[in-house]
Design a protein around this motif. Structure first.
Motif, PDB file in Angstrom:
ATOM      1  N   UNK A   1       0.825  -1.214   0.000  1.00 32.53           N
ATOM      2  CA  UNK A   1       0.000   0.000   0.000  1.00 32.53           C
ATOM      3  C   UNK A   1       0.857   1.261   0.000  1.00 32.53           C
ATOM      4  N   UNK A   2       1.888   1.272   0.824  1.00 32.55           N
ATOM      5  CA  UNK A   2       2.743   2.448   0.933  1.00 32.55           C
ATOM      6  C   UNK A   2       3.907   2.434  -0.058  1.00 32.55           C
ATOM      7  N   UNK A   3       3.985   1.375  -0.866  1.00 30.58           N
ATOM      8  CA  UNK A   3       5.045   1.246  -1.865  1.00 30.58           C
ATOM      9  C   UNK A   3       6.421   1.380  -1.198  1.00 30.58           C
ATOM     10  N   UNK A   4       6.707   0.416  -0.316  1.00 32.66           N
ATOM     11  CA  UNK A   4       7.983   0.390   0.391  1.00 32.66           C
ATOM     12  C   UNK A   4       8.856  -0.708  -0.225  1.00 32.66           C
ATOM     13  N   UNK A   5       9.723  -0.371  -1.176  1.00 37.06           N
ATOM     14  CA  UNK A   5      10.648  -1.392  -1.683  1.00 37.06           C
ATOM     15  C   UNK A   5      11.579  -1.853  -0.566  1.00 37.06           C
ATOM     16  N   UNK A   6      11.827  -3.153  -0.498  1.00 36.65           N
ATOM     17  CA  UNK A   6      12.694  -3.647   0.557  1.00 36.65           C
ATOM     18  C   UNK A   6      13.906  -4.349  -0.043  1.00 36.65           C
TER      19      UNK A   6
END
Length: 372
Positions: free
Chosen positions: A53-58
């Protein structure tokens, strides 16, 4: 040329991801920062929803989650896995959030490597070591080895001062408000999300219920459910929506005691966008969740807190939340008062949120950027 600042965010649960997301976004907007994210997977499925949802690439995923894991498993396995990450990548800072076991092992791993630890949401205290468990101990241990403390409220800052922690303590507000305000704007008019709540009559009042704390397992949790059942029987035109936590200690009690009521909707855990949509539509919130205690006042929702003590006393002191514990009588009484007395409801709903103004991530980023 100014040297790069390498930052590793360590995230394990959905609340951590929600509260870290605004800071990650703000840091990534600064060219001087190199940002990497490590997911421990302490709550794998629920964490994945928020990351998307928050577009957090890890950059690192530890896949820590396994069936029937204990605190021993999470702590030992996670710490060893983080050692492997830090062999491949040595940041200048490790940022952890809150009071989960992931936050504790992230801080401990940083300490072992002599890496600076930034603690987002530092200084929360209930004053009782085993309530909430293990969170109270986690946050106290993090504070003991932390380099920089980002306190969400003046009370949190004072808690740290009372423990002799006065250096590198900054009052920044709570990043959960940054995340919530961004999310509400995105989902409040989302017709696709609305379709998933077709079982609700949006002309009727909705009470959102969440409950999952370990210290309430057993009879306390049975009393909570009995209170909800009583309220549902007395108020057939009020809808009670309970996203039921995956923990079997909770699900068995909830389904045994609340299934079969026409106005109680026992649903699977909601992803963050759906939870925000429902929170926005709700009339009252009954919860033991720390994050929701902080979020609901920003949307004008009175909160009844299903805990005997809370480290989030600012809402209690301000009047936007009431501590009802697990007492069947108190849960019923305070809920009925809000349902029946419009003046009491409006007074509670109109109190400004004491937890933040939506600019916390920018404050944290500026402090990291200008650190000497």
């Amino acid at each position: 040329m100014t040297d790069k600042i390498n930052i590793l965010f360590v995230i394990g649960t959905r609340p951590e991801a929600i509260k870290m997301a605004p800071v990650i976004r703000a840091c990534r907007q600064q060219q001087r920062f190199e940002v990497k994210v490590c997911l421990t997977g302490q709550h794998k499925e629920m964490l994945a929803q928020v990351v998307d949802f928050f577009d957090i690439p890890f950059d690192f995923s530890l896949s820590l989650m396994k069936p029937n894991q204990s605190l021993f498993d999470v702590t030992a396995d996670g710490l060893k896995m983080l050692e492997g990450v830090l062999k491949d990548y040595t940041p200048d800072w490790i940022l952890v959030q809150g009071d989960t076991t992931t936050a504790f092992i992230g801080a401990l791993a940083a300490f072992y490597k002599k890496i600076k630890v930034g603690h987002i949401e530092a200084g929360l205290r209930s004053g009782q070591l085993y309530s909430p468990f293990p969170e109270e101990a986690n946050r106290k241990m993090i504070s003991a080895i932390c380099h920089t403390h980002f306190a969400p409220t003046l009370k949190a800052q004072q808690n740290l001062e009372n423990e002799g922690i006065t250096e590198q303590v900054y009052l920044v507000g709570n990043t959960v408000i940054d995340a919530l305000l961004w999310a509400v704007d995105r989902v409040k008019d989302d017709e696709k999300i609305k379709l998933d709540f077709q079982y609700l009559n949006l002309e009727q009042k909705i009470i959102l219920i969440t409950g999952h704390r370990r210290e309430s397992f057993g009879k306390p949790f049975e009393d909570i459910c009995d209170a909800i059942a009583t309220l549902a029987g007395r108020y057939p035109d009020v809808q009670f929506v309970y996203p039921v936590h995956l923990n079997p200690n909770i699900r068995e009690v909830v389904f045994a005691r609340l299934k079969g009521y026409s106005n109680i909707f026992l649903v699977e855990p909601l992803d963050y966008p759906h939870l925000v949509w429902l929170l926005h539509r709700s009339y009252i919130v009954i919860t033991d969740s720390g994050g929701i205690q902080e979020e609901a006042p920003s949307l004008g929702k009175p909160v009844l807190v299903l805990r005997e003590v809370t480290e989030r006393t600012e809402g209690i002191d301000a009047g936007s939340a009431i501590l009802v514990g697990t007492s069947k009588e108190k849960i019923i009484g305070e809920t009925e008062l809000l349902l029946n007395d419009t003046a009491v409801y409006n007074r509670m709903a109109g109190i400004a949120n004491p937890y933040g103004d939506g600019n916390s991530a920018q404050k944290i980023t500026a402090l990291l950027l200008n650190y000497k």
